[in-house]
Design a protein around this motif. Structure first.
Motif, mmCIF file in Angstrom:
data_model
loop_
_atom_site.group_PDB
_atom_site.id
_atom_site.type_symbol
_atom_site.label_atom_id
_atom_site.label_comp_id
_atom_site.label_asym_id
_atom_site.label_seq_id
_atom_site.Cartn_x
_atom_site.Cartn_y
_atom_site.Cartn_z
ATOM 1 N N ASN A 1 -1.665 -14.358 -29.349
ATOM 2 C CA ASN A 1 -3.074 -14.055 -29.122
ATOM 3 C C ASN A 1 -3.945 -15.139 -29.742
ATOM 4 O O ASN A 1 -3.708 -15.562 -30.881
ATOM 5 C CB ASN A 1 -3.450 -12.706 -29.734
ATOM 6 N N GLY B 1 -11.790 -13.086 -26.582
ATOM 7 C CA GLY B 1 -10.384 -13.353 -26.351
ATOM 8 C C GLY B 1 -10.223 -14.587 -25.481
ATOM 9 O O GLY B 1 -10.802 -14.667 -24.395
ATOM 10 N N LEU C 1 -7.584 -8.972 -20.435
ATOM 11 C CA LEU C 1 -8.402 -9.936 -21.168
ATOM 12 C C LEU C 1 -9.773 -10.092 -20.512
ATOM 13 O O LEU C 1 -10.797 -10.196 -21.198
ATOM 14 C CB LEU C 1 -7.684 -11.287 -21.225
ATOM 15 N N TYR D 1 -11.676 -6.974 -21.413
ATOM 16 C CA TYR D 1 -12.084 -7.010 -22.830
ATOM 17 C C TYR D 1 -13.321 -7.878 -23.016
ATOM 18 O O TYR D 1 -14.265 -7.493 -23.714
ATOM 19 C CB TYR D 1 -10.925 -7.543 -23.670
ATOM 20 N N ASN D 2 -13.361 -9.045 -22.401
ATOM 21 C CA ASN D 2 -14.470 -9.977 -22.595
ATOM 22 C C ASN D 2 -15.730 -9.586 -21.845
ATOM 23 O O ASN D 2 -16.837 -9.903 -22.288
ATOM 24 C CB ASN D 2 -14.052 -11.389 -22.162
#
Length: 262
Positions: A132, A141, A241, A244-245
Motif C-alpha cells: 500500500n 491512496g 481505490l 476510496y479516493n
C-alpha cells in the motif's frame, strides 16, 4: 382534540382554534418532512448494506459531502436509530494505552508518502502480499500492488510507475522491512533525491497514517471477500481505490473523500 371537535361536533375551525387556544396556522400546518424521511431511510439502508463497516459518521458525511443532501444531522441520526442501524457494530473493549507522539501533518501534496505491506491468502491457502502506498496529505491512496512475492525490485517499479504521472515526494516513510532497508532501495531513493524516514522498531504509531489505511483496506473489503486468483484481488483493489479516493468520506478531511478535500 381540535380535530375531534371539528369532525364530531361540527364546530368551525376558527371557533375550535379559539376554544383550544391555538392558531389556525398551527392547525392547518402539514409536515413536509415525511416524504424526505422515507428517502433518508432508503439511502441509509443502501449505504450500510454496501459498506458494512460504516457507522453513522461516515454515512452522514457521504450524504452531506458526496451525495450533496443538506439534511440536518440530528434528523438523519434519529432515522438511523429508528432503523436500528446503530446496533450493527458492537464496540470492542480496548486497553488504555499511552497517547503516542502526534505525527507532523503535511501541508501539501507529495511532501510525505507512506508505504507498508499487508498479508492475506487466497481460497486455496496460498499466501499473498499487498503493498500500500498513500500520500499522507489528505490520505490519498496512490497504489495497491498485489502478488505472491513483492521484493525490492517490485517496490521500486511501483514507485517508478507513480512518478510517471505524479511529482516525486520529498520523503518516503516506511518501517524497517528488508525491502525498504536494502541497498537497492536506498540507492534508488538517493538517486531520485528522496529522503527515507524509517520508523523506530516496535513503534508502528510513528507510521499511523498508513497503519490506519491498512485497517480500512482490511475491514472494508479484504477480509469480507474470498478470492480465487491474484487477478481477482488486484482488480477489486483497483476499483476500491477509486471508490476510496472519490466517494469514501474521511474524517481527516472533515468528512470529504481525499480527492474532494480542499
Amino acid at each position: 382534540m381540535v380535530q375531534e371537535a371539528i369532525l364530531q361536533r361540527s364546530v368551525s375551525i376558527r371557533l375550535a382554534c379559539v376554544a383550544f387556544n391555538i392558531s389556525e396556522k398551527c392547525y392547518r400546518y402539514q409536515s413536509k418532512l415525511k416524504s424526505d424521511n422515507a428517502l433518508i431511510a432508503e439511502k441509509l439502508i443502501e449505504l450500510t448494506e454496501e459498506n458494512r463497516d460504516w457507522g453513522f459518521g461516515l454515512c452522514f458525511a457521504y450524504l452531506r459531502h458526496v451525495a450533496q443532501y443538506r439534511w440536518n444531522h440530528k434528523r438523519v441520526y434519529r432515522i438511523y436509530c429508528e432503523l436500528a442501524l446503530n446496533l450493527r457494530i458492537k464496540p470492542k473493549r480496548r486497553l488504555k494505552r499511552h497517547k503516542p507522539e502526534p505525527l507532523k501533518e503535511p501541508i501539501k501534496s507529495n511532501q510525505v508518502w507512506s508505504l507498508d505491506f499487508m498479508h492475506d491468502q487466497l481460497i486455496d491457502g496460498r499466501k499473498i502480499r499487498l503493498l500500500n502506498i498513500i500520500d499522507d496529505y489528505r490520505r490519498e491512496g496512490l497504489a495497491i500492488e498485489v502478488d505472491f512475492s513483492l521484493p525490492t525490485i517490485r517496490v521500486i517499479r511501483a514507485l517508478k510507475q507513480l512518478l510517471e504521472w505524479r511529482e516525486k515526494p520529498s520523503v518516503i516513510r516506511c518501517d524497517n522491512g528488508p525491502e525498504f532497508i536494502s541497498h537497492q532501495f536506498t540507492e534508488w531513493a538517493k538517486e531520485n533525491g528522496i529522503r527515507i524516514e524509517y520508523i523506530q522498531p516496535g513503534n508502528p504509531q510513528q507510521n499511523a497514517y498508513i497503519e490506519r489505511y491498512n485497517r480500512t483496506v482490511r475491514y472494508s473489503w479484504l477480509s469480507q471477500n474470498l478470492f480465487d486468483t491474484l487477478e481477482e484481488v488486484q482488480d477489486y483493489a483497483t476499483k476500491w481505490l477509486w471508490h476510496y479516493n472519490h466517494e469514501r468520506p474521511h474524517q481527516a478531511n472533515q468528512g470529504r473523500p481525499p480527492l474532494m478535500a480542499a
